[in-house]
Scaffold this active site. Structure first.
Site: not given
Ligand code: PLP
Length: 374
Positions: A326, A237
């Site tokens: 990161c 969805t």
């Protein structure tokens, strides 16, 4: 204490209008775009208008825009399907790509035994196009994956020229455009690229949403399976509030592009001027002509200061980055700088300062003052 955010290549502040748009969608437009009732049709219409708007800004068609959860997913999808479904036997990339590309390519090399070649990187961080042309002279079904704007150095790849070279050599061309979309115009009718990717949180939109541009008739197959969303190419969805927020963010970024680019470029020049005055021995990692919102600098501090500089700046409320997001906090040197600097210089403190239109000269002054107090 005034907090200063100079880490916009990691992520950006969400624009107030974007939050407003997302709140509206979450409050009022909660239907599932796949439902056929009026709630669903309303949601579907927001979804498709968002797609159209994004496509229009890049001069592509709406059907070529597929929503994903982030830039990393889009990169993974394209690279994996190119090997698995398009039967690419060889990937040409570079050692200075984002890990979302680098690590995916390594995994594909192991899993599918494809050939991987790394195009040479010049000492200033630019991709060596002559080497790319040489590599492309081999006959093998090839995908070239080279990023547009490097997230650590701001070095820019000439997308159009690279695309033409790939086309002339019958290679597919994928570019990680996460750092450039929303910050520079990209015309998909003139740039012969097969796949590009974007991430909304890099252009003042929400985190957790991005998109892939997949040129028509590419034959790409889904990464995972389920519902028929996104023409079956990306089941699940759709996160409508995120997508509507992303479309709004892109619209505002391109609507304000000239003004904001001018402001940010001026700030970058001011930053370079101030560094020249206060730390004349500093060196730009890359080139002064890099992308207008990123500056990566090697500071003339002793090696033993390397570990504490970010901490010191953080204590003063200033956020910058040592490498890509990161890697902050990690003691490993940046894999990008490792390709460009000597072992000696790698041990010295390098900072990535990345700007947005929300920054001011005062922010730069605070950074310089904090660096001087080290
Ligand atoms: N590619 C580049 C060049 C990036 O800078 C980033 C984010 O740091 C990504 C990919 C990953 O994007 P996302 O955070 O949406 O997964």
């Amino acid at each position: 204490m005034k907090k200063v955010y100079l880490d916009n290549a990691s992520t950006t502040a969400i624009r107030a209008e974007v939050i407003q748009e997302m709140t509206k969608v979450m409050t009022e437009d909660y239907g599932n775009p796949s439902s056929t009732h009026s709630f669903g049709r309303n949601a579907k219409s927001i979804l498709e208008l968002s797609r159209k708007s994004i496509a229009k800004h890049l001069n592509g068609t709406a059907q070529e825009i597929i929503f994903t959860s982030c830039g990393t997913e889009a990169n993974n999808w394209i690279l994996r399907s190119a090997v698995k479904d398009l039967k690419v036997k060889r990937i040409i990339t570079s050692k200075i790509e984002h890990h979302a590309v680098l690590y995916t390519v390594l995994v594909l090399e192991k899993e599918y035994g494809i050939q991987v070649d790394y195009v040479a990187v010049k000492p200033n961080g630019e991709i060596d196009i002559t080497d790319l042309v040489e590599l492309l002279s081999q006959e093998k079904k090839t995908l070239v994956s080279l990023m547009h704007v490097n997230n650590e150095t701001g070095i820019v790849l000439d997308l159009e020229r690279t695309g033409i070279i790939c086309q002339e050599n019958n290679a597919l061309f994928h570019s990680d455009t996460v750092q450039s979309i929303g910050k520079t115009a990209i015309d998909l009718q003139t740039v012969p690229v097969n796949f590009i990717v974007a991430s909304a949180h890099k252009f003042h939109g929400p985190k957790g949403v991005g998109f892939a541009f997949i040129r028509k008739n590419s034959g790409l197959q889904p990464l995972f399976f389920g519902g028929e969303q996104e023409k079956g190419l990306r089941a699940g969805t759709e996160a409508l509030h995120q997508i509507a927020g992303m479309a709004k963010a892109l619209e505002l970024s391109y609507g304000n592009l000239e003004t904001e680019r001018n402001h940010i470029s001026e700030l970058k020049n001011y930053l370079i001027d101030q560094l020249e005055i206060e730390f004349p021995a500093f060196v730009i990692n890359g080139s002064p002509d890099g992308f207008y919102n990123i500056l990566n600098v090697l500071l003339p501090f002793s090696e033993d200061k390397t570990a504490m500089i970010l901490f010191h700046l953080d204590m003063k409320g200033i956020a910058v980055s040592r490498g890509s997001a990161c890697q902050s906090g990690s003691i490993k040197p940046s894999h990008v700088l490792a390709e460009m600097l000597s072992n000696e210089d790698l041990k010295k403190p390098s900072l990535r300062i990345s700007l947005s239109h929300y920054n001011s000269k005062e922010d730069i002054d605070l950074l310089i003052a904090a660096l001087k107090s080290i």
